[in-house]
Design a protein around this motif. Sequence first.
Motif: not given
Length: 173
Positions: A60-76, A118-125
């Motif tokens: 079900p998680i995979q289906e959620l991600i597959a059906g998502t068009e836009k993501f907003l990541f909150i990254i600690p 740094r973490g956001v830059d790493h994730f952007a890569g």
Amino acid sequence: MITIISGTNRPNSNTLKIAKYYQNSLLKKGLETQIFNLEDLPDNLIKTDLYGKRSEAFQPIQELIAGTEKFLFIIPEYNGSFPGVLKTFIDACNFPESFYNKKACLVGISSGKYGNIRGVDHFAGICSYLHLHVMPLRIHISAIKTEMNEAFEFYKEDTLKFTNEQMDKFILF
């Protein structure tokens, strides 16, 4: 469909509080979203859902991600980057269709003074490798414990200004 990813599996995290803040704020602006909290990942994810395997719990998680068009990541910020569980989650999702040619908005948070730059830059890569298009305006919120009031809402003028600007741009992105 738009999904906000709370980027840690730490219980009672500030990350989830911020994800809920963004969800409520975006709803006030007319945009419905859903939150996926990494606390909801299967406990045995590493054994059951990596390297081409798929468990019933992750489907079900995979289906959620597959059906998502836009993501907003909150990254600690964890140890100068982002949480390993966020990378494990990305690795468990089907490649390339889970994120390919979709859109993402990134918000970095930290208890320190740099807002997880740094973490956001790493994730952007990683996003670039996945062909996940990242919105140029990235927000870095430092000293997160001082940024929210008792209702877990931002109250400082600059933080409100920049998060509102980011949300308005995310709606149009």
